[in-house]
Design an enzyme around this catalytic site. Structure first.
Site, PDB file in Angstrom:
ATOM      1  N   HIS A  53       0.881  -1.160   0.000  1.00 46.51           N
ATOM      2  CA  HIS A  53       0.000   0.000   0.000  1.00 46.51           C
ATOM      3  C   HIS A  53       0.926   1.220   0.000  1.00 46.51           C
ATOM      4  CE1 HIS A  53      -2.332  -3.052   2.295  1.00 46.51           C
ATOM      5  NE2 HIS A  53      -3.394  -2.517   1.729  1.00 46.51           N
ATOM      6  N   ASP A  56       2.365   1.733   3.343  1.00 45.31           N
ATOM      7  CA  ASP A  56       3.296   0.721   3.891  1.00 45.31           C
ATOM      8  C   ASP A  56       4.712   1.174   3.574  1.00 45.31           C
ATOM      9  OD1 ASP A  56       1.083  -0.874   4.388  1.00 45.31           O
ATOM     10  OD2 ASP A  56       1.376  -2.114   2.605  1.00 45.31           O
ATOM     11  N   MET A  87       2.607  -5.809  -7.763  1.00 43.94           N
ATOM     12  CA  MET A  87       1.292  -5.232  -7.457  1.00 43.94           C
ATOM     13  C   MET A  87       1.431  -4.114  -6.431  1.00 43.94           C
ATOM     14  SD  MET A  87      -1.185  -5.346  -4.835  1.00 43.94           S
ATOM     15  CE  MET A  87      -1.845  -6.794  -4.008  1.00 43.94           C
ATOM     16  N   GLU A 180     -11.091  -6.258  -5.130  1.00 40.74           N
ATOM     17  CA  GLU A 180     -11.117  -7.290  -4.088  1.00 40.74           C
ATOM     18  C   GLU A 180     -12.347  -7.124  -3.215  1.00 40.74           C
ATOM     19  OE1 GLU A 180      -7.462  -7.457  -1.882  1.00 40.74           O
ATOM     20  OE2 GLU A 180      -8.373  -8.563  -0.228  1.00 40.74           O
ATOM     21  N   LYS A 182     -14.922  -8.100  -0.038  1.00 35.14           N
ATOM     22  CA  LYS A 182     -14.917  -8.639   1.334  1.00 35.14           C
ATOM     23  C   LYS A 182     -16.290  -8.336   1.929  1.00 35.14           C
ATOM     24  CE  LYS A 182     -12.108  -8.658   5.542  1.00 35.14           C
ATOM     25  NZ  LYS A 182     -11.062  -7.992   6.335  1.00 35.14           N
ATOM     26  N   GLU A 216     -10.116 -13.328  -2.553  1.00 35.88           N
ATOM     27  CA  GLU A 216      -9.320 -13.775  -1.393  1.00 35.88           C
ATOM     28  C   GLU A 216     -10.026 -14.924  -0.690  1.00 35.88           C
ATOM     29  OE1 GLU A 216      -7.384 -10.956   1.226  1.00 35.88           O
ATOM     30  OE2 GLU A 216      -8.119 -12.058   2.970  1.00 35.88           O
ATOM     31  N   HIS A 219     -12.018 -14.081   2.468  1.00 36.91           N
ATOM     32  CA  HIS A 219     -13.185 -13.220   2.307  1.00 36.91           C
ATOM     33  C   HIS A 219     -14.412 -14.009   1.880  1.00 36.91           C
ATOM     34  CE1 HIS A 219     -10.383  -9.493   1.738  1.00 36.91           C
ATOM     35  NE2 HIS A 219     -10.186 -10.131   2.869  1.00 36.91           N
ATOM     36  N   ASP A 244      -5.553 -13.527  -3.690  1.00 39.00           N
ATOM     37  CA  ASP A 244      -5.037 -13.413  -2.317  1.00 39.00           C
ATOM     38  C   ASP A 244      -5.240 -14.745  -1.617  1.00 39.00           C
ATOM     39  OD1 ASP A 244      -4.230 -10.829  -2.648  1.00 39.00           O
ATOM     40  OD2 ASP A 244      -5.619  -9.951  -1.184  1.00 39.00           O
ATOM     41  N   ASP A 254     -11.808 -11.838  10.945  1.00 37.29           N
ATOM     42  CA  ASP A 254     -10.860 -11.955   9.834  1.00 37.29           C
ATOM     43  C   ASP A 254      -9.525 -12.521  10.333  1.00 37.29           C
ATOM     44  OD1 ASP A 254      -9.449 -11.570   7.526  1.00 37.29           O
ATOM     45  OD2 ASP A 254      -9.394  -9.394   7.662  1.00 37.29           O
ATOM     46  N   ASP A 256      -6.865 -14.305   8.579  1.00 36.79           N
ATOM     47  CA  ASP A 256      -5.624 -14.214   7.779  1.00 36.79           C
ATOM     48  C   ASP A 256      -4.617 -15.309   8.110  1.00 36.79           C
ATOM     49  OD1 ASP A 256      -6.312 -12.087   6.169  1.00 36.79           O
ATOM     50  OD2 ASP A 256      -5.413 -10.562   7.450  1.00 36.79           O
ATOM     51  N   ASP A 286      -1.841 -13.166   1.259  1.00 36.34           N
ATOM     52  CA  ASP A 286      -2.329 -12.040   2.059  1.00 36.34           C
ATOM     53  C   ASP A 286      -2.721 -12.586   3.429  1.00 36.34           C
ATOM     54  OD1 ASP A 286      -3.151  -9.673   3.010  1.00 36.34           O
ATOM     55  OD2 ASP A 286      -4.937  -9.486   1.763  1.00 36.34           O
TER      56      ASP A 286
HETATM   57  C1  GCO Z   1      -8.009  -7.302   4.330  1.00 33.92           C
HETATM   58  C2  GCO Z   1      -7.641  -7.253   2.873  1.00 33.92           C
HETATM   59  C3  GCO Z   1      -6.416  -6.430   2.604  1.00 33.92           C
HETATM   60  C4  GCO Z   1      -6.230  -6.150   1.117  1.00 33.92           C
HETATM   61  C5  GCO Z   1      -5.142  -5.183   0.905  1.00 33.92           C
HETATM   62  C6  GCO Z   1      -4.822  -5.000  -0.560  1.00 33.92           C
HETATM   63  O1  GCO Z   1      -8.796  -8.160   4.708  1.00 33.92           O
HETATM   64  O2  GCO Z   1      -7.527  -6.461   5.097  1.00 33.92           O
HETATM   65  O3  GCO Z   1      -7.493  -8.562   2.438  1.00 33.92           O
HETATM   66  O4  GCO Z   1      -5.290  -7.103   3.116  1.00 33.92           O
HETATM   67  O5  GCO Z   1      -5.972  -7.308   0.409  1.00 33.92           O
HETATM   68  O6  GCO Z   1      -5.516  -3.973   1.457  1.00 33.92           O
HETATM   69  O7  GCO Z   1      -5.585  -4.044  -1.093  1.00 33.92           O
HETATM   70 MN    MN Z   2      -6.618  -9.249   0.625  1.00 36.77          MN
HETATM   71 MN    MN Z   3      -8.302 -10.022   3.859  1.00 35.42          MN
END
Ligand code: GCO
Ligand code: MN
Ligand code: MN
Length: 386
Positions: A53, A56, A87, A180, A182, A216, A219, A244, A254, A256, A286
């Site tokens: 990002h 970041d 990306m 993307e 979610k 993702e 998601h 992702d 969430d 991850d 991700d």
């Molecule tokens: C989340 C998302 C993020 C995006 C990222 C890329 O759940 O926070 O998956 O990780 O993928 O912001 O745009």
């Molecule tokens: Mn993501």
């Molecule tokens: Mn995510």
């Protein structure tokens, strides 16, 4: 055998291996590392690429001099390690200005700022070689539907995407967008909550050919959906621009989790799908390491994501070469061709003939399909007993 190589296209976000273990109930458990340090870490574990990002890489309040110094260190780390930037994306969720959305905020100043921030972030991504640009609208949603017109939100979102597509064309950048979806978190409900919604939205844009999706795992699993079906639909539509990879228990916050660490079977079918169809894009993880880990644990996490992918790729090849499994599949799809006359393009004569065709429903439905056997063979294969 399971060593990651550049051709595997394994990538990680700066925010993934750079996650410091903060959660809503507790502070960081790891000290933060600079973008350059994270690139060296990724180089060490054998990743192909790093994504970021805007913030970041460059903190939102950084001066130009500070930004230049960070970019210089980051560039050096990329050169030293051979790690590339395929990306980039915009942080349109962290700053308080985005508390009620970015492109879909009720406040036109916020909407304009979001577009400005994205243009600058696109420039930054392209400067480092990004060819894919992800849009994750984490704050594009509501807690209360009394606050906002969803129809206006959709229109504002479309307007922003159209403007940004034109920006890319105007600049002559070689850049594609990947949206993307979610369903929730951080907002109670997020607009365009699934990959399917995104695919429908894309078709309403001025330049749909520039825009695809970035599905993702977590998601779709959060929403209790079948991720592979979403990915297959995106692929079939020519819209699988990015992916992702992580893992997630359905119906929870969430998480991850490390790729393949929760639903190994779903991960297997996903890897098998990507490899079978010849998906050539990035395999982006991700996800982040458990909060319990130090940076050695972060490396274990990153290596684990890639190793699991490669083991599942190997299992997919084994599945495709397994005589018993393939014979079963052949049997279920065997076709005597007698129905060919009814498929394909419509004609009145065809419709007439099909209406006259007799079907023995009992005979047709009495055949056992042997999916139990097929699934158990898959389980045997995954558990290493075949
Ligand atoms: C989340 C998302 C993020 C995006 C990222 C890329 O759940 O926070 O998956 O990780 O993928 O912001 O745009
Ligand atoms: Mn993501
Ligand atoms: Mn995510």
């Amino acid at each position: 055998m399971y060593t990651p190589k550049p051709e595997h296209k394994f990538t990680f976000g700066l925010w993934t291996v750079g996650n410091i273990g903060r959660d809503p109930f507790g502070g960081p458990t790891r000290e933060s590392k600079t973008p350059a340090e994270l690139v060296y870490l990724l180089g060490e574990v054998g990743a192909y690429g790093v994504n970021f990002h805007d913030n970041d890489l460059i903190p939102i309040d950084a001066t130009l001099t500070e930004a230049d110094a960070i970019k210089k260190d980051f560039r050096k780390a990329l050169d030293d390690t051979g790690v590339v930037v395929p990306m980039a994306t915009t942080n349109l969720f962290g700053d308080p200005i985005f508390k009620d959305g970015a492109f879909t905020s009720n406040d036109s100043k916020v909407r304009a700022y979001a577009i400005q921030k994205t243009m600058n972030s696109i420039d930054l991504g392209v400067e480092f070689g990004a060819s894919n640009y992800v849009f994750w609208g984490g704050r594009e949603g509501t807690e209360t539907d009394s606050s906002k017109s969803t129809v206006d939100a959709i229109k504002w979102n479309r307007e922003a995407m159209n403007f940004l597509c034109e920006y890319v064309l105007d600049k002559g950048y070689d850049l594609k967008f990947a949206l993307e979806a979610k369903p929730n978190e951080p907002r109670a409900d997020i607009f365009n909550p699934t990959t399917g919604h995104m695919l429908a939205f894309i078709e309403t844009l001025d330049h749909p050919e520039m825009v695809g999706v970035n599905p993702e795992v977590a998601h779709e699993h959060m929403a209790g959906l079948n991720f592979i079906h979403s990915v297959a639909q995106a692929w079939e539509a020519g819209k699988l621009f990015h992916i992702d990879l992580n893992d997630q228990y359905p119906g929870r916050y969430d998480q991850d989790l490390r790729f393949g660490s929760r639903d190994i079977k779903a991960a297997f079918y996903l890897v098998k799908f990507l490899e079978d169809v010849g998906y050539e894009g990035m395999r982006h993880f991700d996800a982040h390491a458990y909060r319990t880990e130090d940076y050695e644990g972060v490396k274990d996490f990153a290596r684990g994501c890639m190793r699991t992918y490669l083991m599942l790729k190997d299992k997919a090849a084994q599945f495709n070469a397994d005589a018993e499994i393939q014979a079963l599949l052949e049997e279920t799809t065997a076709d005597d061709g007698s129905m060919d006359q009814y498929f394909g393009k419509y004609s009145a004569a065809k419709a007439q003939a099909l209406k006259a065709q007799a079907f023995d429903r009992t005979a047709i439905s009495s055949r056992g399909l042997q999916y139990e056997r097929l699934d158990q063979l898959t389980i045997d294969l995954l558990l290493g007993t075949r």
